[in-house]
Design a protein around this motif. Structure first.
Motif, PDB file in Angstrom:
ATOM      1  N   UNK A 287      30.745 138.483 -35.453  1.00 19.59           N
ATOM      2  CA  UNK A 287      29.615 139.137 -36.520  1.00 19.59           C
ATOM      3  C   UNK A 287      28.371 139.584 -35.583  1.00 19.59           C
ATOM      4  N   UNK A 288      27.780 138.552 -34.444  1.00 17.77           N
ATOM      5  CA  UNK A 288      27.025 138.863 -33.519  1.00 17.77           C
ATOM      6  C   UNK A 288      27.262 140.219 -32.925  1.00 17.77           C
ATOM      7  N   UNK A 289      28.609 140.299 -32.213  1.00 17.68           N
ATOM      8  CA  UNK A 289      28.734 141.442 -31.380  1.00 17.68           C
ATOM      9  C   UNK A 289      28.766 142.891 -32.308  1.00 17.68           C
ATOM     10  N   UNK A 290      29.299 142.668 -33.727  1.00 18.31           N
ATOM     11  CA  UNK A 290      29.109 143.776 -34.424  1.00 18.31           C
ATOM     12  C   UNK A 290      27.711 144.250 -34.641  1.00 18.31           C
ATOM     13  N   UNK A 291      26.737 143.398 -35.053  1.00 24.40           N
ATOM     14  CA  UNK A 291      25.380 143.645 -35.153  1.00 24.40           C
ATOM     15  C   UNK A 291      24.713 144.106 -34.010  1.00 24.40           C
ATOM     16  N   UNK A 292      25.165 143.541 -33.022  1.00 23.87           N
ATOM     17  CA  UNK A 292      24.489 144.003 -31.636  1.00 23.87           C
ATOM     18  C   UNK A 292      24.849 145.633 -31.283  1.00 23.87           C
ATOM     19  N   UNK A 293      26.080 145.492 -31.452  1.00 27.92           N
ATOM     20  CA  UNK A 293      26.553 147.143 -31.122  1.00 27.92           C
ATOM     21  C   UNK A 293      25.980 147.996 -32.237  1.00 27.92           C
ATOM     22  N   UNK A 294      25.776 147.650 -33.567  1.00 26.63           N
ATOM     23  CA  UNK A 294      25.319 148.523 -34.384  1.00 26.63           C
ATOM     24  C   UNK A 294      23.778 148.777 -34.167  1.00 26.63           C
ATOM     25  N   UNK A 295      23.378 148.089 -33.783  1.00 26.87           N
ATOM     26  CA  UNK A 295      21.802 148.164 -33.250  1.00 26.87           C
ATOM     27  C   UNK A 295      21.715 149.155 -32.010  1.00 26.87           C
ATOM     28  N   UNK A 296      22.449 149.059 -31.206  1.00 28.92           N
ATOM     29  CA  UNK A 296      22.436 149.601 -29.894  1.00 28.92           C
ATOM     30  C   UNK A 296      23.249 151.150 -30.047  1.00 28.92           C
ATOM     31  N   UNK A 297      23.828 151.329 -30.933  1.00 29.36           N
ATOM     32  CA  UNK A 297      24.880 152.656 -31.007  1.00 29.36           C
ATOM     33  C   UNK A 297      24.903 153.072 -32.462  1.00 29.36           C
ATOM     34  N   UNK A 298      23.933 154.214 -32.707  1.00 31.43           N
ATOM     35  CA  UNK A 298      23.861 154.849 -33.942  1.00 31.43           C
ATOM     36  C   UNK A 298      25.155 155.354 -34.533  1.00 31.43           C
ATOM     37  N   UNK A 299      26.022 155.925 -33.748  1.00 30.68           N
ATOM     38  CA  UNK A 299      27.272 156.607 -33.923  1.00 30.68           C
ATOM     39  C   UNK A 299      27.973 155.293 -34.576  1.00 30.68           C
ATOM     40  N   UNK A 300      28.197 154.354 -33.921  1.00 30.60           N
ATOM     41  CA  UNK A 300      28.961 153.009 -34.452  1.00 30.60           C
ATOM     42  C   UNK A 300      28.443 152.546 -35.834  1.00 30.60           C
ATOM     43  N   UNK A 301      27.072 152.519 -35.878  1.00 34.25           N
ATOM     44  CA  UNK A 301      26.499 152.045 -37.119  1.00 34.25           C
ATOM     45  C   UNK A 301      26.841 152.848 -38.283  1.00 34.25           C
ATOM     46  N   UNK A 302      26.788 154.352 -37.815  1.00 35.77           N
ATOM     47  CA  UNK A 302      27.313 155.114 -39.054  1.00 35.77           C
ATOM     48  C   UNK A 302      28.615 154.821 -39.612  1.00 35.77           C
ATOM     49  N   UNK A 303      29.610 154.871 -38.423  1.00 30.63           N
ATOM     50  CA  UNK A 303      31.169 154.723 -38.686  1.00 30.63           C
ATOM     51  C   UNK A 303      31.357 153.222 -39.439  1.00 30.63           C
ATOM     52  N   UNK A 304      30.578 152.379 -38.944  1.00 27.22           N
ATOM     53  CA  UNK A 304      30.637 150.995 -39.606  1.00 27.22           C
ATOM     54  C   UNK A 304      30.453 150.927 -41.144  1.00 27.22           C
ATOM     55  N   UNK A 305      29.224 151.646 -41.601  1.00 24.27           N
ATOM     56  CA  UNK A 305      29.124 151.839 -42.882  1.00 24.27           C
ATOM     57  C   UNK A 305      30.005 152.645 -43.719  1.00 24.27           C
ATOM     58  N   UNK A 306      30.302 153.824 -43.003  1.00 26.80           N
ATOM     59  CA  UNK A 306      31.295 154.769 -43.767  1.00 26.80           C
ATOM     60  C   UNK A 306      32.896 154.101 -43.786  1.00 26.80           C
ATOM     61  N   UNK A 307      33.300 153.541 -42.580  1.00 26.71           N
ATOM     62  CA  UNK A 307      34.816 153.083 -42.804  1.00 26.71           C
ATOM     63  C   UNK A 307      34.829 151.785 -42.076  1.00 26.71           C
ATOM     64  N   UNK A 308      34.443 150.412 -42.413  1.00 20.14           N
ATOM     65  CA  UNK A 308      34.277 149.399 -41.771  1.00 20.14           C
ATOM     66  C   UNK A 308      35.585 149.055 -41.243  1.00 20.14           C
ATOM     67  N   UNK A 309      36.840 149.332 -41.749  1.00 18.92           N
ATOM     68  CA  UNK A 309      38.071 148.808 -41.070  1.00 18.92           C
ATOM     69  C   UNK A 309      38.251 149.679 -39.744  1.00 18.92           C
ATOM     70  N   UNK A 310      38.096 151.003 -40.061  1.00 20.52           N
ATOM     71  CA  UNK A 310      38.205 151.650 -38.599  1.00 20.52           C
ATOM     72  C   UNK A 310      37.387 151.463 -37.509  1.00 20.52           C
ATOM     73  N   UNK A 311      36.034 151.239 -37.928  1.00 21.11           N
ATOM     74  CA  UNK A 311      34.986 150.824 -36.949  1.00 21.11           C
ATOM     75  C   UNK A 311      35.437 149.621 -36.025  1.00 21.11           C
ATOM     76  N   UNK A 312      35.884 148.658 -37.045  1.00 21.21           N
ATOM     77  CA  UNK A 312      36.153 147.210 -36.309  1.00 21.21           C
ATOM     78  C   UNK A 312      37.271 147.382 -35.426  1.00 21.21           C
ATOM     79  N   UNK A 313      38.471 148.083 -36.017  1.00 20.39           N
ATOM     80  CA  UNK A 313      39.616 148.563 -35.170  1.00 20.39           C
ATOM     81  C   UNK A 313      39.316 148.697 -33.596  1.00 20.39           C
TER      82      UNK A 313
END
Length: 105
Positions: free
Chosen positions: A8-34
């Motif tokens: 979870x810490x890695x996911x939140x850190x990446x989402x804070x640094x990378x707006x594209x990842x944040x958008x993908x994580x919100x739109x399709x969490x399974x694909x973003x985490x894969x």
């Protein structure tokens, strides 16, 4: 080995640094985490991504009451929701809802 909280810490850190990842994580969490962890996230695992705002915060409460025998085995280590070669393990019982709450931007 990465546990649930470290993941979870890695996911939140990446989402804070990378707006594209944040958008993908919100739109399709399974694909973003894969993509982030290089592993397939089980489809049976429900993932909700919530984003706090200045006027709306989320509080996540643990499961109330007793766990079933199957869920208790998962929590105590007799089974894993996912276990991969890269060492990521999640001991959430099957069917448990685990949100990812991102800090507001």
């Amino acid at each position: 080995m990465i546990d649930h909280n470290d993941a979870l810490r890695q996911i939140i850190a990446r989402a804070g640094e990378d707006a594209g990842f944040r958008a993908r994580l919100k739109a399709d969490p399974h694909a973003a985490l894969t993509a982030l962890f290089g592993m397939e996230i089980p489809a049976r695992l429900t993932i909700s991504v919530l984003e706090d705002t200045p006027g709306h915060i989320h509080i996540v409460l643990p499961v109330q009451g007793e766990l079933s025998d199957e869920a208790l085995e998962q929590v105590t280590g007799a089974g894993r929701a996912w276990n991969t070669d890269n060492g990521i393990q999640d001991a959430q019982p099957p069917g448990m809802h685990q949100p990812i709450i991102l800090p507001g931007q």
